[in-house]
Design a protein around this motif. Sequence first.
Motif, short mmCIF file in Angstrom:
data_model
loop_
_atom_site.label_atom_id
_atom_site.label_comp_id
_atom_site.label_asym_id
_atom_site.label_seq_id
_atom_site.Cartn_x
_atom_site.Cartn_y
_atom_site.Cartn_z
N LEU A 229 0.78 -1.15 0.04
CA LEU A 229 -0.05 -0.22 -0.08
C LEU A 229 0.77 1.34 0.07
CD1 LEU A 229 -2.65 -0.86 2.62
CD2 LEU A 229 -3.01 -0.66 0.04
N ASP A 230 0.57 2.11 -0.86
CA ASP A 230 1.35 3.26 -0.77
C ASP A 230 0.49 4.49 0.04
OD1 ASP A 230 2.50 6.10 -1.53
OD2 ASP A 230 2.56 5.62 -3.81
N ALA A 231 1.42 4.83 1.04
CA ALA A 231 0.65 5.85 2.00
C ALA A 231 0.16 7.08 1.38
CB ALA A 231 1.62 6.18 3.13
N ARG A 232 0.86 7.57 0.08
CA ARG A 232 0.26 8.62 -0.68
C ARG A 232 -1.06 8.54 -1.21
NH1 ARG A 232 5.53 8.99 -4.25
NH2 ARG A 232 5.02 6.90 -4.54
N ALA A 233 -1.39 7.31 -1.31
CA ALA A 233 -2.72 7.18 -2.10
C ALA A 233 -4.10 7.20 -0.74
CB ALA A 233 -2.99 5.76 -2.54
N LEU A 234 -3.48 7.47 0.45
CA LEU A 234 -4.55 7.64 1.34
C LEU A 234 -5.28 9.06 1.54
CD1 LEU A 234 -2.66 6.21 4.60
CD2 LEU A 234 -4.53 4.91 2.97
N SER A 235 -4.53 10.04 1.16
CA SER A 235 -5.00 11.31 1.27
C SER A 235 -4.11 12.34 0.47
CB SER A 235 -5.01 11.73 2.82
OG SER A 235 -5.46 13.07 2.99
N ARG A 236 -4.67 13.46 0.16
CA ARG A 236 -3.87 14.53 -0.49
C ARG A 236 -3.36 15.52 0.59
NH1 ARG A 236 -8.87 16.52 -3.97
NH2 ARG A 236 -9.98 15.72 -2.09
N ASP A 237 -3.69 15.20 1.65
CA ASP A 237 -3.08 16.17 2.83
C ASP A 237 -1.84 15.66 3.13
OD1 ASP A 237 -2.58 17.21 5.28
OD2 ASP A 237 -4.47 17.37 6.17
N GLY B 291 0.32 16.07 5.62
CA GLY B 291 0.25 15.87 6.95
C GLY B 291 -0.55 14.51 7.59
N VAL B 292 -1.52 14.14 6.72
CA VAL B 292 -1.99 12.72 6.89
C VAL B 292 -1.19 11.61 6.70
CG1 VAL B 292 -3.87 11.12 6.30
CG2 VAL B 292 -4.42 13.47 6.99
N VAL B 293 -0.37 11.82 5.61
CA VAL B 293 0.44 10.88 5.00
C VAL B 293 1.68 10.62 6.04
CG1 VAL B 293 1.99 10.23 3.08
CG2 VAL B 293 -0.31 11.26 2.64
N GLU B 294 2.26 11.83 6.32
CA GLU B 294 3.30 11.80 7.25
C GLU B 294 3.03 11.14 8.66
OE1 GLU B 294 7.47 12.42 7.87
OE2 GLU B 294 6.24 12.40 6.07
N ALA B 295 2.00 11.56 9.17
CA ALA B 295 1.44 11.05 10.23
C ALA B 295 1.33 9.42 10.43
CB ALA B 295 0.36 11.66 10.89
N TYR B 296 0.86 9.05 9.20
CA TYR B 296 0.46 7.53 8.93
C TYR B 296 1.93 6.88 8.96
CZ TYR B 296 -0.98 3.39 6.30
OH TYR B 296 -1.20 1.92 6.01
N ARG B 297 2.76 7.46 8.15
CA ARG B 297 4.17 6.79 7.98
C ARG B 297 5.04 6.63 9.23
NH1 ARG B 297 5.79 9.94 2.34
NH2 ARG B 297 5.19 8.26 0.92
N LYS B 298 4.79 7.65 10.25
CA LYS B 298 5.32 7.72 11.46
C LYS B 298 4.54 7.13 12.71
CE LYS B 298 8.00 11.94 10.58
NZ LYS B 298 8.15 13.49 11.20
#
Length: 276
Positions: A164-172, A174-181
């Motif tokens: 799964l590519d975290a960038r596909a979750l949201s265009r925000d 901040g949401v992508v970065e929080a998910y990755r961390k």
Amino acid sequence: MRTGEGYFSGAFGARLFYRCWRPEEPRAVLVIIHGFGEHSGRYTDLATHLASRGFAVYAFDLRGHGCSPGQRGHVDTWRDYWYDLAFFRNVVESYERQTPLFIYGHSMGSLVVLDYLTYQTSGLQGAILSGVLLEPGKVANPLLAGIAHLLSRYHPTFSLRLGLDARALSRDPGVVEAYRKDPLVHNQASARWGSEVLKTIASVKAQIKNIRDPLLILHGEADTINRVEGARWLFREAASIDKELRVYPEGYHEPHNDLQKEQVLHDITDWLQRHL
């Protein structure tokens, strides 16, 4: 609003973790079932928004996810999810007696909820389904599906990264970065889990006319993880007389965490209020 955490006994005695956000006098209760690889804590913004408007929100970490036990991304049988949800519903109803109950499932959680509704005379006020898992994207290509079915028979716990590519979750961003961390997020799926997902999608599609509950369906039009065609099919084929579909132009996989978040929160709140 008061927040809380705890554990309850799921199928076969599994000790599953849950969270709650509760106003002093709830008008209704919403049970949230999260998506693959994530956990209940990622729904804090949605839960806080709803609690401030009089809705108690309860969410648990599915087995193999978040703070709940089990191999990451593994399930012996999809029935385990079904029973975990049924047991959690009993726990919530014991706390919130005679309060109208709604259920919300996102992505994999939407499939758990749909499977539950096909077999259960629900007694619910309605169900909200987000990022519907009925037409999965590229991670469910025929080759991977065949491998999952084969390994599920001979090595069910064999685990792979789902891709799964975290960038596909949201265009925000901040949401992508929080998910990755997020240390509670994972990207592992077992062969049995993959096989069970595909079998459950087929089962839900075969029994879709059993679903008669009021439905609100939310989907990002540009979702590449679960394609919007699945949401449109559900809206068209479910036997529910009371059903609504909201497709968000250019939206990604998590409508509640995407750039149109405020509109999504408004749509959810409005629908809940109209169905009390």
